[in-house]
Design a protein around this motif. Sequence first.
Motif, PDB file in Angstrom:
ATOM      1  N   UNK A   7      -3.792  30.749  -1.288  1.00 47.87           N
ATOM      2  CA  UNK A   7      -2.339  30.644  -1.296  1.00 47.87           C
ATOM      3  C   UNK A   7      -1.763  30.887  -2.689  1.00 47.87           C
ATOM      4  N   UNK A   8      -2.512  30.520  -3.714  1.00 48.51           N
ATOM      5  CA  UNK A   8      -2.060  30.760  -5.089  1.00 48.51           C
ATOM      6  C   UNK A   8      -1.906  32.249  -5.346  1.00 48.51           C
ATOM      7  N   UNK A   9      -2.866  33.027  -4.855  1.00 45.60           N
ATOM      8  CA  UNK A   9      -2.809  34.481  -4.996  1.00 45.60           C
ATOM      9  C   UNK A   9      -1.587  35.039  -4.274  1.00 45.60           C
ATOM     10  N   UNK A  10      -1.349  34.555  -3.059  1.00 44.50           N
ATOM     11  CA  UNK A  10      -0.201  35.030  -2.274  1.00 44.50           C
ATOM     12  C   UNK A  10       1.108  34.689  -2.981  1.00 44.50           C
ATOM     13  N   UNK A  11       1.202  33.451  -3.478  1.00 40.33           N
ATOM     14  CA  UNK A  11       2.417  33.039  -4.192  1.00 40.33           C
ATOM     15  C   UNK A  11       2.646  33.897  -5.427  1.00 40.33           C
ATOM     16  N   UNK A  12       1.549  34.236  -6.114  1.00 39.76           N
ATOM     17  CA  UNK A  12       1.655  35.054  -7.323  1.00 39.76           C
ATOM     18  C   UNK A  12       2.186  36.445  -6.999  1.00 39.76           C
ATOM     19  N   UNK A  61       9.314  39.574  -6.347  1.00 43.22           N
ATOM     20  CA  UNK A  61      10.680  39.093  -6.575  1.00 43.22           C
ATOM     21  C   UNK A  61      11.136  39.428  -7.994  1.00 43.22           C
ATOM     22  N   UNK A  62      10.262  39.151  -8.965  1.00 44.81           N
ATOM     23  CA  UNK A  62      10.640  39.358 -10.359  1.00 44.81           C
ATOM     24  C   UNK A  62      10.854  40.834 -10.665  1.00 44.81           C
ATOM     25  N   UNK A  63      10.039  41.688 -10.058  1.00 43.87           N
ATOM     26  CA  UNK A  63      10.194  43.124 -10.265  1.00 43.87           C
ATOM     27  C   UNK A  63      11.546  43.588  -9.709  1.00 43.87           C
ATOM     28  N   UNK A  64      11.916  43.071  -8.548  1.00 43.18           N
ATOM     29  CA  UNK A  64      13.189  43.444  -7.936  1.00 43.18           C
ATOM     30  C   UNK A  64      14.357  42.911  -8.763  1.00 43.18           C
TER      31      UNK A  64
END
Length: 477
Positions: free
Chosen positions: A107-112, A118-121
């Motif tokens: 889940x940590x990988x998915x959240x990352x 999001x940050x790129x957008x």
Amino acid sequence: MNTRNIILSALLALAAMGANAQQDDPVLMVVNGQPVTRSEFEYSYNKNSSVEGAVEEKSLDEYVEMFINYKLKVVEAEAQRMDTAKAFREEFLTYRDMQLTPYMVDQTFIDSVAFSLYDRYRQQLNGKELIRPAHILILLSQRADEAEQREAKAKADSIYEALLNGADFATMAAEYSKDPGSAERGGQLPWIGPGATLKEFEDAAYALQPGEMCAPVLSQVGYHIIKMMERKQLEPYEELKPQIVRSLQQQNIEEASAEHRIQKIVEASSGRLTREAVLDSVLAAHLDNPELRYLVQEYHDGLLLYEISKTQIWDPAKADTKALEEYFRHNRPRYAWDQPHFKGFVLQAKNKKALKKAKKLLRDAADEDWKTIVKEQINKDSVSVMVTGPYLVHQGENKFIDRYIFGQKKTELPNNARFPFSDVTGRKLKQPRSYLDAKAAVETDAQRDAEDKWVAELRKKYSVTVFPEVLRTVNNH
């Protein structure tokens, strides 16, 4: 407590755990020395009982016999070391890994990944708002001549003027816009940001406030009349996170995260672990999950069952044509027809001469030769005859055969302008003459008889013990 007492206590605890486990899930049968627990049998029995046409009409005792035969075939396949074959290992491990990788989802990988997207957008927006415009598109080819350009501009201007005079934007979009994706929605587009569309469109759209509309704007695809529906700032990450994660899940992010986690473990082991070893440990860690354990075992055993049945029964029975013919002769009454059949081909030709030639050449053609005859003798230079078949049918199964063989003269045939002449060639049979006339049924019966003999041999070769007192508690404990 000294070391000896510690070890003794541990052994007693393990023994107690084993006794409790045996009591909770007793051994129902032993096949060639391999115990089968009640839970394993129940898993198979209950699962197959829910499959239509499988075992719903069989008693528990009947299913026990089926299950024993199944296990004996798996034992024989393992004795022949089929489970060590490369092709088997690859197919089994592929399936097993599909069942185990969900337990390695990171889940940590998915959240990352979600936050990275999001940050790129957010950076792409560069402080600008998101907009949701609607538009009416008047298409204009880049190769349009002056007359076509004037016509497109005039049409766009007239629509714009109608809008200024009170025409409904959604209605006009549905009627005139040539953007099929948005026209049926009244011209509305999804939320977009900078760089998401044509520059001319984007510049004009960002200059509008909600409710405002601009005059026709020319882009490389034509004229756009744009109306701004909404504008907003990008929502905070935590608000959009569920939506982003759902989108990633549709793109198999969970599988990717599991692979990432597995590879991290392999790399951290400095070569001591392989991917297979990691997943072996995952399965071992979830042995208390009978659904998973038995699902993996079921696939393992099912693959072996298929391989041993194919090599031991199915392929040999189909390949031995002499044995099949002999089987047919000894059991001829079993394959009797209750009405005549036609065995042969349907012909459709460009002319009568080609039709006559094909009819003669294919009348007695063997099943394995007819394609060669069609290719090398009938249609050598050009396709003059269309051949379909070989058929083995009774009345009512083919319109051509009904008309030409079974006397149904009023049967209307399909019209084929390219091949207007038709006929059939072959023989009308009152009863099957060889096993080839009842091939599927003969092969099935021969395979079944061969399997019965094989199972009887396996019953003699391997020991089987069933514990009736445990069997009586199936689904009743």
